[in-house]
Enzyme design. Structure first.
Site, mmCIF file in Angstrom:
data_model
loop_
_atom_site.group_PDB
_atom_site.id
_atom_site.type_symbol
_atom_site.label_atom_id
_atom_site.label_comp_id
_atom_site.label_asym_id
_atom_site.label_seq_id
_atom_site.Cartn_x
_atom_site.Cartn_y
_atom_site.Cartn_z
ATOM 1 C CB SER A 275 -0.957 -0.035 1.193
ATOM 2 O OG SER A 275 -1.906 0.986 1.119
ATOM 3 C CB THR B 26 -9.124 0.832 13.416
ATOM 4 O OG1 THR B 26 -9.449 1.738 14.469
ATOM 5 C CG2 THR B 26 -8.414 1.595 12.320
#
Length: 571
Positions: free
Chosen positions: A151, A368
């Site tokens: 990422s 999260t």
């Protein structure tokens, strides 16, 4: 001082198995130099396989990302799929990869193991955005998917992200089961490998882009916006370009120096659009071409950052602001007759819940990460028949609809452009629309504080502060009463009068303090760094005729008081 014999034996055993000449040469150099500290770091144990899969520095050894680690991880993943998912062999596994160093080789290794273990390897031949891999899993009705990507991490990292058959990233108990299966894998020579591949062609991307176009709420709005975009040396540029063109946006300018995939990320120190300086190049391009809207994706195109031209200056929207504007737009302009659902991570702005309530929609919070957001959404779709409209986390991750059961920076970019065009048709910018939302739903101000506490002593202090938060919670913050305490570890909410109600969250080391007036403070240890993290949100109801600046000053004063009291108690 001679190298520890046990460490030398571990390194030499690794050399016998490692198929990669680059990492073998690297390890030989460390052995010749007798670099015990570096070798000990690399052989401290395996990279931990969790709900995010694997992520780490590239290099030799079990505590690095490399071919040996990926071969073993894929064998464990496939073993769990075969044991758990009906028709897993025929349905197969989708494989994609980004433009980082070693990504293609690691994807080839994963595909070889998938084929060797009797599953269908459904592979992309070229670099692929993570959202397209997640889409392809559902499109192909595959048993799972994996993508080689780190990422927005620095260039020396790579990773291994896995998805389950429902299209979302894995959550417990699958992470532990896969980790256990990896631990059962024998010598590398025992892992079967095959050559069979099913290549995923451009028709898959075509169906994905058609799905993105279907998310538009106002395709009739004039498309005269000037847009500047950067892919930050990632893989998103051709997909964002095509998706915006299909949506009618022709004036799209790209940062040429950052358009093509390059895993060295030569023009940015850190390829994350949240980081200082990462958007400098696209900002310069925006000023050059007079862009109305500035869009930036991270390297695997699952995140989106936004800047807006307003009254002659560019304004950066926060992750919470982007999420709440997208949610408001999709709910305001969507099907009001449906039983709709929006979901956010608990560290994101509570404003989303107010937006949902105003439209008769269900608003939910989760732990999260989009793995939790999407799995909660799927659960409520199946159990209560709700229609998932939107999910987000404040770290620039957004999911519009159910096209992709993960965050998707490409579709979010197109919906944001659609919203900007809709606003322009009414003589507004996104900043004007933000003010409308603040006046209608409440103005939320947020802050975060991280306290770095390294080493064993720091870990002990973090544990102590979390224990204090539970045993001796503050009764007031910022001069206002604490009305309830949510403890995710015990999954209970305890009101000030002692009343307890259960929480739907999975167990986690998080404590939330609800403050009278719709405000809150939150405390949790970081899962990846030696930090204690604090989150704060205050809500301001804007008075009739009150300026945004005056409301922000009021909110800022309260926010500062809450932060000061909280830090006095815990920081």
């Amino acid at each position: 001082m001679a190298l520890d014999p046990k460490l030398r034996a571990q390194a030499e055993a690794w050399l016998q198995e490692d198929p990669d000449e680059d990492t073998r040469a690297e390890l030989r150099r460390l052995l010749e130099a007798e670099d015990e500290a570096e070798l000990a770091d690399r052989f401290q144990g395996m990279l931990t396989f969790g709900t995010a899969g694997l992520r780490g520095l590239l290099g030799a050894g079990p505590h690095r990302m490399n071919r040996v680690v990926v071969l073993r991880a894929t064998a464990g993943y496939c073993a769990h799929l075969l044991a758990s998912v009906p028709d897993a062999a025929e349905r197969g596994v989708v494989v994609g990869y980004d433009g980082r160093r070693k990504s293609r080789q690691l994807a080839d290794d994963a595909a070889a193991v998938i084929a060797g273990m009797g599953l269908r390897a459904r592979v992309f031949e070229h670099v692929t955005p993570t959202p397209l891999v997640a889409f392809a899993l559902l499109d192909q009705e595959a048993a799972g998917a994996l993508v080689i990507t780190a990422s927005h991490n620095p260039p020396d990292y790579n990773g291994y992200k896995v998805f389950w058959e429902n299209g979302a990233q894995i959550v417990p108990p699958h992470d532990a089961a896969i980790a256990a299966a990896i631990a059962e894998v024998g010598p590398l020579s025992s892992i079967p490998r095959g050559d069979a591949r099913t290549v995923l062609g451009p028709d898959v991307a075509g169906r994905y882009l058609a799905g993105v176009a279907a998310l538009l709420k106002h395709p009739e709005a004039p498309r005269d916006l000037v847009i500047a975009h950067t892919a930050l040396h990632g893989v998103g540029a051709p997909y964002v370009r095509r998706a915006l063109k299909d949506a009618g946006f022709e004036q799209v300018h790209e940062v040429a120096s950052q358009r093509e995939p390059d895993g060295t990320f030569p023009t940015v120190a850190f390829p994350n659009p949240e980081e200082e300086g990462a958007m400098d190049a696209v900002g310069a391009l925006a000023r050059e071409v007079g862009a109305d809207l500035v869009l930036a994706n991270d390297p695997d195109a699952d995140r989106l950052a936004v800047e807006v031209l307003h009254e002659g200056a560019y304004v950066r929207l926060t992750g919470n602001e982007i999420g709440c504007l997208l949610a408001a737009y999709l709910l305001e302009e969507g099907d009001a007759d449906a039983e709709r659902l929006v979901v956010e991570s608990v560290v994101s702005s509570p404003m989303l819940l107010d937006i949902a309530a105003a439209h008769g929609a269900r608003g939910e919070q989760t732990l999260t990460g989009h793995k939790w957001i999407q799995n909660r959404g799927i659960e409520l779709e199946q159990e209560e028949g709700l229609a998932f409209v939107f999910g987000y986390e404040e770290a620039l991750g957004y999911a519009c609809g159910t096209l992709v059961r993960d965050k998707d920076g490409i579709s979010a970019a197109v919906v944001m452009a659609d919203l900007a065009a809709f606003c322009r048709a009414q003589g507004m910018t996104l900043i004007d629309y933000r003010e409308q939302c603040w006046r209608r739903y409440g103005l939320y101000l947020s802050d975060q504080v991280s306290i770095v506490l390294p080493g064993a002593e720091g870990a002990g202090r973090i544990r102590g502060m979390m224990e204090t938060a539970r045993a001796e919670p503050p009764t007031t913050l910022g001069g206002l009463a604490v009305t309830a305490v949510q403890d995710f570890a015990t999954r209970t909410r305890r009101a000030a009068d002692g009343t307890e109600t259960p929480l739907t969250f999975p167990s986690a080391d998080v404590v939330v303090f609800e403050i009278d007036g719709g405000h809150r403070a939150m405390l949790r240890p970081s899962g990846t760094e030696p930090k204690l993290k604090m989150y704060f949100d205050v809500r301001v109801t804007m008075a009739e005729g009150e300026s945004v600046e005056a409301a922000q000053r009021r909110g800022g004063e309260l926010l500062a008081a809450v932060v000061a009291d909280f830090r006095a108690a815990f920081g």
